[in-house]
Scaffold this active site. Structure first.
Site, PDB file in Angstrom:
ATOM      1  N   LEU A 260       0.841  -1.187   0.000  1.00 52.91           N
ATOM      2  CA  LEU A 260       0.000   0.000   0.000  1.00 52.91           C
ATOM      3  C   LEU A 260       0.882   1.244   0.000  1.00 52.91           C
ATOM      4  CD1 LEU A 260      -2.607  -1.099   2.704  1.00 52.91           C
ATOM      5  CD2 LEU A 260      -2.615  -1.586   0.253  1.00 52.91           C
ATOM      6  N   ASP A 261       0.795   2.013  -1.062  1.00 56.42           N
ATOM      7  CA  ASP A 261       1.655   3.178  -1.217  1.00 56.42           C
ATOM      8  C   ASP A 261       1.288   4.276  -0.217  1.00 56.42           C
ATOM      9  OD1 ASP A 261       3.605   4.842  -2.810  1.00 56.42           O
ATOM     10  OD2 ASP A 261       1.787   6.016  -3.147  1.00 56.42           O
ATOM     11  N   ALA A 262       2.294   4.838   0.428  1.00 57.09           N
ATOM     12  CA  ALA A 262       2.188   6.064   1.233  1.00 57.09           C
ATOM     13  C   ALA A 262       0.888   6.163   2.021  1.00 57.09           C
ATOM     14  CB  ALA A 262       2.364   7.288   0.328  1.00 57.09           C
ATOM     15  N   VAL A 263       0.695   5.255   2.960  1.00 59.30           N
ATOM     16  CA  VAL A 263      -0.550   5.287   3.731  1.00 59.30           C
ATOM     17  C   VAL A 263      -0.635   6.512   4.637  1.00 59.30           C
ATOM     18  CG1 VAL A 263      -0.775   2.783   3.656  1.00 59.30           C
ATOM     19  CG2 VAL A 263       0.338   3.849   5.630  1.00 59.30           C
ATOM     20  N   HIS A 264       0.492   7.196   4.847  1.00 55.81           N
ATOM     21  CA  HIS A 264       0.433   8.436   5.634  1.00 55.81           C
ATOM     22  C   HIS A 264      -0.356   9.526   4.910  1.00 55.81           C
ATOM     23  CE1 HIS A 264       4.259   8.277   3.331  1.00 55.81           C
ATOM     24  NE2 HIS A 264       3.889   9.499   2.958  1.00 55.81           N
ATOM     25  N   GLU A 298       3.563   1.106   3.041  1.00 54.36           N
ATOM     26  CA  GLU A 298       4.628   2.102   3.077  1.00 54.36           C
ATOM     27  C   GLU A 298       4.124   3.263   3.912  1.00 54.36           C
ATOM     28  OE1 GLU A 298       7.032   5.358   0.350  1.00 54.36           O
ATOM     29  OE2 GLU A 298       5.046   4.641  -0.210  1.00 54.36           O
ATOM     30  N   ASP A 324      13.675   4.338   8.328  1.00 53.05           N
ATOM     31  CA  ASP A 324      14.791   4.722   9.196  1.00 53.05           C
ATOM     32  C   ASP A 324      16.018   3.861   8.952  1.00 53.05           C
ATOM     33  OD1 ASP A 324      13.084   6.571  10.265  1.00 53.05           O
ATOM     34  OD2 ASP A 324      13.309   5.916  12.346  1.00 53.05           O
ATOM     35  N   HIS A 391      12.816   2.214  -5.468  1.00 48.97           N
ATOM     36  CA  HIS A 391      12.526   3.118  -6.578  1.00 48.97           C
ATOM     37  C   HIS A 391      12.506   4.574  -6.128  1.00 48.97           C
ATOM     38  CE1 HIS A 391       8.544   2.827  -4.723  1.00 48.97           C
ATOM     39  NE2 HIS A 391       8.255   3.958  -5.344  1.00 48.97           N
ATOM     40  N   GLN A 393      14.070   6.038  -3.377  1.00 46.58           N
ATOM     41  CA  GLN A 393      15.348   6.560  -2.913  1.00 46.58           C
ATOM     42  C   GLN A 393      16.365   6.700  -4.043  1.00 46.58           C
ATOM     43  OE1 GLN A 393      15.312   7.782  -0.075  1.00 46.58           O
ATOM     44  NE2 GLN A 393      13.520   6.775   0.801  1.00 46.58           N
ATOM     45  N   GLY A 395      15.207   6.814  -7.669  1.00 49.49           N
ATOM     46  CA  GLY A 395      14.595   7.588  -8.739  1.00 49.49           C
ATOM     47  C   GLY A 395      14.285   9.024  -8.383  1.00 49.49           C
TER      48      GLY A 395
END
Length: 612
Positions: A260-264, A298, A324, A391, A393, A395
């Site tokens: 799941l992309d960028a759940v924040h 993520e 981290d 990708h 860090q 790209g």
């Protein structure tokens, strides 16, 4: 729950059921445009779902939905967009001759993930072209393939995060038929499949959901504009749209996990968070299919609630990324301190990342200027994914440099060991195993000139914030995409072949040594024993390992504590086998103790093991 599945569902015998969720429309119709032009009115139910059952239709038929008797638009739940994001949707027959009836993915704590971009992984850039490479990945020690998003995006070149049809596998990759062939081949090779999905935004071009007035909310803002509407008026249909998408990847396409992309950037202040609902759906899909279905998030929140159980106040996902670990490792080796890297740079932080998944666990973050994260000590180590490259860090650097372009060859071996000796789930980024020298750049193929220029300017501003050196290649240029393709032949010879073999050996040790195979923060110590030198000890039952890692560009002579047992060296990055100059460290220590002092070559790592 809506009893109808969204989209066009072919039932056989020239029957197809169409369902559209659009509660604000006054009229809706299916506009068939091929093989013959027909307009079929749809009937609305009390929840805003429009339905039509059409006879005399075959798979391959092209259609739009007509809104309010005026506007033709593709199906928001389209399963195929053969003419791109602005063209008609295609009726798909989802029947497929699956051969994985007895398939069971490896237990999650044993996963070794390999992240790849379909378009640049091979010269052809298709699902089918990946299949011949699967035996090589399996031989390397990989057992889970993670695909960057494949949802239909504008043009033929994109990372996938500009997708606008979550249910439609990218046509230029081979569509859903090609995806199913790849998944079936992966399962034959013993590889699980992870699908990267984006539930926090849709791309800007071809995103006709904006016009329906229900899918987004201005209540919250994300880096991509208005947030997806998970908790406001009309949000039940939005939730069903995304939840149904997760079920589609699991049940129709047989994927084993979703990343799941960028759940924040997912905002939901309802009593039942959408992440918790997705976890319930994954569990249900697993029960229905007789195999587990996993969710891995993520997140940059360092929030253990993501993987805690509902009984302990969590959302119940199976895993999450730990940025981290990456940041601590990257800054120690590169010396970079710009942007969010300002919070890192001390070797002790990397040691801390071995002892717990988050360096910042309600600690003060100078970059954020606030306290950040929470203590994940009650969560198993195997619920956290770590990497040295991915990708983002790579790209999101102006020039897309991989670590192979930033570090000397010995340091690439140290990087591999730092990740693969950790007590977490490792993720490799395509090509890192042999030190691919080509960059992984940011690329697009939008059709809107204003949008293209906006992306160019946005990237320039982003790089300025990171004090990037050099001018980034034009993301719209086809050469930017072509320059990012892997050179597979390099991994079979010379130093790159030695690096690949080093990765393979580390992965073998990780599987076979109990001290490494058991993923647990409690059964390890990570200590700085000299400037630039980290000692990692891990144990399980009678098996113990000790690893000394020199993060300095100079040799280091260090004093070590004696250890009980007869120790044998299992890997030494300075050995000639791995392209080193021979460290001279003894292969066996039969006297029952470790040597009082050892000398480590620059960027060297050596691992000993014993049984007691």
């Amino acid at each position: 729950m809506n009893p109808f599945k969204l989209g066009a569902h072919y039932r056989g015998d020239q029957h197809c059921v169409f369902t559209l969720w659009a509660p604000l429309l006054k009229q809706a119709a299916v506009h068939l445009i091929a093989p013959a032009d027909r307009l079929i009115p749809m009937i609305r139910d009390e929840r805003g779902y429009w339905h039509a059952t059409i006879t005399g239709i075959e798979p391959g038929a092209l259609y739009f939905y007509q809104w309010d008797g005026e506007t033709d638009r593709p199906d928001p739940a389209s399963y195929s967009q053969p003419q791109g994001v602005h063209g008609p949707s295609r009726v798909v027959d989802h029947a497929f001759a699956w051969t994985d009836g007895g398939w069971q993915p490896p237990p999650l704590p044993q996963w070794v993930m390999y992240e790849l971009h379909v378009g640049t992984f091979t010269a052809e850039g298709t699902f089918d072209a990946i299949i011949p490479r699967l035996p090589e990945l399996r031989e390397l020690g990989v057992n889970a393939l993670e695909l960057l998003p494949v949802a239909q995006f504008p043009g033929e070149r994109n990372w996938g995060y500009d997708g606008v049809y979550p249910y439609a596998a990218q046509h230029s990759y081979g569509g859903v038929e090609g995806l199913k062939r790849l998944v079936a081949a992966c399962h034959r090779e013993g590889l699980a499949v992870i699908m990267d999905v984006v539930y926090n935004h849709l791309g800007p071009e071809g995103n006709y959901l904006w016009g329906l007035g229900t899918y987004f909310t201005s209540q919250y803002r994300t880096p991509w504009g208005d947030a997806v509407n998970y908790d406001g008026p009309h949000s039940p249909g939005v939730r069903e749209y995304m939840v149904g998408n997760a079920r589609y990847w699991f049940e129709t396409c047989h994927c084993d996990a979703l990343r799941l992309d960028a759940v924040h950037a997912i905002y939901d202040f309802g009593a039942r968070h959408i992440l918790a609902e997705l976890a319930e759906v994954a569990a249900d899909c697993g029960q229905r299919q007789g195999r587990p279905c996993y969710l891995i998030a993520e997140s940059d929140l360092n929030d253990p609630r993501i993987v805690r159980t509902p009984a302990t106040g969590g959302y119940g996902l199976d895993g999450q990324w730990s940025d981290d670990f990456h940041h601590a490792l990257h800054t120690v080796l590169t010396g970079e301190r710009h942007g969010y890297y300002a919070d890192f740079g001390a070797l002790e932080q990397l040691a801390q990342a071995y002892r717990r998944p988050f360096v910042y666990a309600w600690d003060y973050s100078p970059h954020r200027q606030r306290f950040h994260g929470d203590d994940p000590g009650d969560c198993p180590a195997w619920r956290f994914v770590v990497c040295s490259q991915n990708h983002d860090q790579v790209g999101n650097r102006a020039l897309g440099e991989r670590l192979s372009g930033l570090l000397p060859f010995p340091a690439l071996k140290l990087v591999a060991a730092a990740v693969l000796l950790s007590p977490y789930l490792p993720l490799l980024f395509m090509g890192e195993e042999y030190g691919e020298p080509r960059p992984f750049l940011y690329f697009i193929s939008h059709g809107d000139p204003a949008l293209i220029e906006g992306v160019r300017e946005g990237r320039k501003k982003e790089f300025a914030a990171f004090h990037a050196k050099g001018e980034a290649p034009d993301p719209q240029a086809e050469t930017t995409f072509e320059d990012s393709k892997l050179q597979w032949e390099l991994g079979k010879r010379g130093r790159q072949g030695q690096l690949r073999a080093f990765y393979r050996e580390l992965l073998r040790l990780r599987r076979e040594l109990p001290a490494l195979a058991h993923l647990d923060n409690a059964s390890l110590t990570a200590t700085i024993i000299a400037p630039g030198v980290l000692e990692l000890r891990r144990w399980r039952d009678g098996n113990r390992i000790v690893a000394w890692m020199n993060f300095a560009a100079d040799s280091a002579t260090v004093t070590v504590e004696p250890g009980v047992g007869a120790w044998r060296k299992v890997i030494d990055s300075a050995d000639t086998t791995w392209g080193g100059e021979n460290s001279g460290l003894l292969p066996q220590l039969p006297d029952g103790s470790l040597p009082d002092t050892i000398t480590l070559s620059p960027y060297a790592v050596v691992v000993y093991t014993t049984e007691i």
